[in-house]
Design an enzyme around this catalytic site. Structure first.
Site, PDB file in Angstrom:
ATOM      1  N   ARG A 111       8.830   2.771  -3.052  1.00 19.90           N
ATOM      2  CA  ARG A 111       8.342   1.078  -3.358  1.00 19.90           C
ATOM      3  C   ARG A 111      10.051   0.175  -3.603  1.00 19.90           C
ATOM      4  O   ARG A 111       9.693  -0.755  -2.883  1.00 19.90           O
ATOM      5  CB  ARG A 111       7.887   0.815  -4.788  1.00 19.90           C
ATOM      6  CG  ARG A 111       7.021  -0.682  -5.467  1.00 19.90           C
ATOM      7  CD  ARG A 111       6.283   0.103  -6.463  1.00 19.90           C
ATOM      8  NE  ARG A 111       5.290   0.244  -6.173  1.00 19.90           N
ATOM      9  CZ  ARG A 111       4.599   1.691  -6.107  1.00 19.90           C
ATOM     10  NH1 ARG A 111       5.645   2.065  -7.359  1.00 19.90           N
ATOM     11  NH2 ARG A 111       3.920   2.391  -6.163  1.00 19.90           N
TER      12      ARG A 111
ATOM     13  N   ASP B 258       2.804  10.429 -10.771  1.00 17.99           N
ATOM     14  CA  ASP B 258       4.783  10.633 -11.053  1.00 17.99           C
ATOM     15  C   ASP B 258       5.206  10.986 -11.644  1.00 17.99           C
ATOM     16  O   ASP B 258       5.733  12.337 -11.660  1.00 17.99           O
ATOM     17  CB  ASP B 258       5.152   8.943 -12.333  1.00 17.99           C
ATOM     18  CG  ASP B 258       5.117   7.893 -11.305  1.00 17.99           C
ATOM     19  OD1 ASP B 258       5.676   8.067 -10.247  1.00 17.99           O
ATOM     20  OD2 ASP B 258       5.634   6.426 -11.847  1.00 17.99           O
TER      21      ASP B 258
ATOM     22  N   ASP C 148       0.796  -1.430  -0.460  1.00 17.45           N
ATOM     23  CA  ASP C 148      -0.373  -0.084   0.059  1.00 17.45           C
ATOM     24  C   ASP C 148       1.494   1.628   0.309  1.00 17.45           C
ATOM     25  O   ASP C 148       1.828   1.637   0.705  1.00 17.45           O
ATOM     26  CB  ASP C 148      -0.652   0.002   1.265  1.00 17.45           C
ATOM     27  CG  ASP C 148      -2.307   1.231   0.966  1.00 17.45           C
ATOM     28  OD1 ASP C 148      -2.426   0.382   0.402  1.00 17.45           O
ATOM     29  OD2 ASP C 148      -2.165   1.637   1.737  1.00 17.45           O
TER      30      ASP C 148
HETATM   31  P1  ITT Z   1      -3.634  -2.074  -5.692  1.00 19.35           P
HETATM   32  O1  ITT Z   1      -3.806  -1.606  -3.980  1.00 19.35           O
HETATM   33  O2  ITT Z   1      -4.207  -3.055  -6.947  1.00 19.35           O
HETATM   34  O3  ITT Z   1      -1.640  -2.791  -5.404  1.00 19.35           O
HETATM   35  P2  ITT Z   1      -3.375   0.515  -6.025  1.00 19.35           P
HETATM   36  O4  ITT Z   1      -2.707   1.214  -7.375  1.00 19.35           O
HETATM   37  O5  ITT Z   1      -4.620   1.506  -5.744  1.00 19.35           O
HETATM   38  O6  ITT Z   1      -3.012  -0.651  -6.565  1.00 19.35           O
HETATM   39  P3  ITT Z   1      -1.255   1.568  -4.148  1.00 19.35           P
HETATM   40  O7  ITT Z   1      -2.457   1.876  -3.248  1.00 19.35           O
HETATM   41  O8  ITT Z   1      -1.032   0.943  -3.017  1.00 19.35           O
HETATM   42  O9  ITT Z   1      -2.306   1.498  -4.997  1.00 19.35           O
HETATM   43  O10 ITT Z   1      -1.029   3.542  -4.575  1.00 19.35           O
HETATM   44  C1  ITT Z   1      -2.606   4.623  -4.375  1.00 19.35           C
HETATM   45  C2  ITT Z   1      -2.531   5.222  -5.336  1.00 19.35           C
HETATM   46  O11 ITT Z   1      -1.212   5.687  -5.309  1.00 19.35           O
HETATM   47  C3  ITT Z   1      -2.200   4.423  -7.086  1.00 19.35           C
HETATM   48  O12 ITT Z   1      -3.428   3.941  -7.562  1.00 19.35           O
HETATM   49  C4  ITT Z   1      -1.039   6.326  -7.715  1.00 19.35           C
HETATM   50  O13 ITT Z   1      -2.070   6.920  -8.036  1.00 19.35           O
HETATM   51  C5  ITT Z   1      -0.885   6.459  -6.447  1.00 19.35           C
HETATM   52  N1  ITT Z   1       0.991   6.115  -6.342  1.00 19.35           N
HETATM   53  C6  ITT Z   1       1.193   4.854  -5.577  1.00 19.35           C
HETATM   54  N2  ITT Z   1       2.079   4.610  -5.787  1.00 19.35           N
HETATM   55  C7  ITT Z   1       2.904   5.463  -6.778  1.00 19.35           C
HETATM   56  C8  ITT Z   1       4.250   5.698  -7.436  1.00 19.35           C
HETATM   57  O14 ITT Z   1       5.419   5.097  -7.638  1.00 19.35           O
HETATM   58  N3  ITT Z   1       4.012   6.860  -8.290  1.00 19.35           N
HETATM   59  C9  ITT Z   1       2.928   7.781  -9.007  1.00 19.35           C
HETATM   60  N4  ITT Z   1       1.962   7.416  -8.134  1.00 19.35           N
HETATM   61  C10 ITT Z   1       1.710   6.595  -6.457  1.00 19.35           C
END
Ligand code: ITT
Length: 195
Positions: free
Chosen positions: A179, A153, A72
């Site tokens: 990550r 990003d 997450d």
């Molecule tokens: P899963 O829960 O299915 O794994 P998700 O896209 O919902 O996928 P997260 O809850 O971990 O993933 O992340 C929440 C949001 O935060 C994600 O949808 C992106 O918009 C943003 N995010 C997370 N990590 C990011 C990254 O490395 N670069 C850019 N945005 C990111």
């Protein structure tokens, strides 16, 4: 800790192929095989990434009984008192990058950080185990799309770089990202398990 953990394929429960590709690239350096599993993950409402990810990992494990990783991530913007934090996904889907920049129009403090909580759970463990990664950076003044990336990003630039994450390829992003840091910690732990 059981030796059964070693040499197995582990599964990353996510619906986000970008997250999976970034994680796979880190894990391959440790020769850890990972598959993507599109199980429906439960995301409880909480301020704590750890609590959200732990609950998701247990829920995912109960569905498949495979060695499972859940991650997450959250974006914490100083000028917005930590918003969107764990609600990054919802905020991205609703207002997107342009919306975030609008909220920050007057802000001179552009500091922000991404956090990642990687949680691993398998039948050998009594409880899920967590690995945290963080990257400090700033929210750019404009959307700077590149050739890759996802989510925030195009508006996030790590402190030690002139490029936004979207202007980097996966390997370059992994030099800085929340990550990658969390997955490196996980991989070192996983590889250290006694045979
Ligand atoms: P899963 O829960 O299915 O794994 P998700 O896209 O919902 O996928 P997260 O809850 O971990 O993933 O992340 C929440 C949001 O935060 C994600 O949808 C992106 O918009 C943003 N995010 C997370 N990590 C990011 C990254 O490395 N670069 C850019 N945005 C990111």
């Amino acid at each position: 800790m059981s030796s059964k953990l070693k040499g197995k394929v582990i599964f990353f429960a996510t619906n986000n192929i970008n997250k999976f590709n970034e994680a796979r690239r880190v894990l391959s350096r440790y020769k850890i095989a990972v598959g993507m599993l599109r199980v429906k993950t439960l995301e409880i409402q909480s301020e704590s990434l750890e609590e959200i990810a732990k609950n998701s990992a247990i829920h995912a494990f109960q569905q498949c009984h495979l060695p499972i990783i859940v991650e997450d991530a959250g974006l914490f913007v100083e000028a917005l008192k930590g918003f969107p934090g764990p609600y990054a996904s919802y905020v991205y889907k609703t207002i997107g990058n342009e919306g975030l920049l609008k909220l920050m129009k007057e802000a001179t403090n552009r500091r922000a950080r991404f956090q990642s909580m990687v949680v691993y759970f398998s039948e050998e463990l009594e409880s899920p185990i967590c690995f945290k990664g963080e990257v400090l950076g700033e929210i750019t003044e404009t959307v700077r799309e590149g050739c890759s990336g996802f989510g925030f990003d195009p508006v996030f630039k790590p402190l030690k770089s002139e490029k936004t994450f979207a202007e980097m390829d996966i390997d370059e992003k992994n030099l800085y990202s929340h990550r990658a840091k969390a997955f490196h910690k996980f991989a070192r732990w996983y590889k250290s398990l006694k045979i």
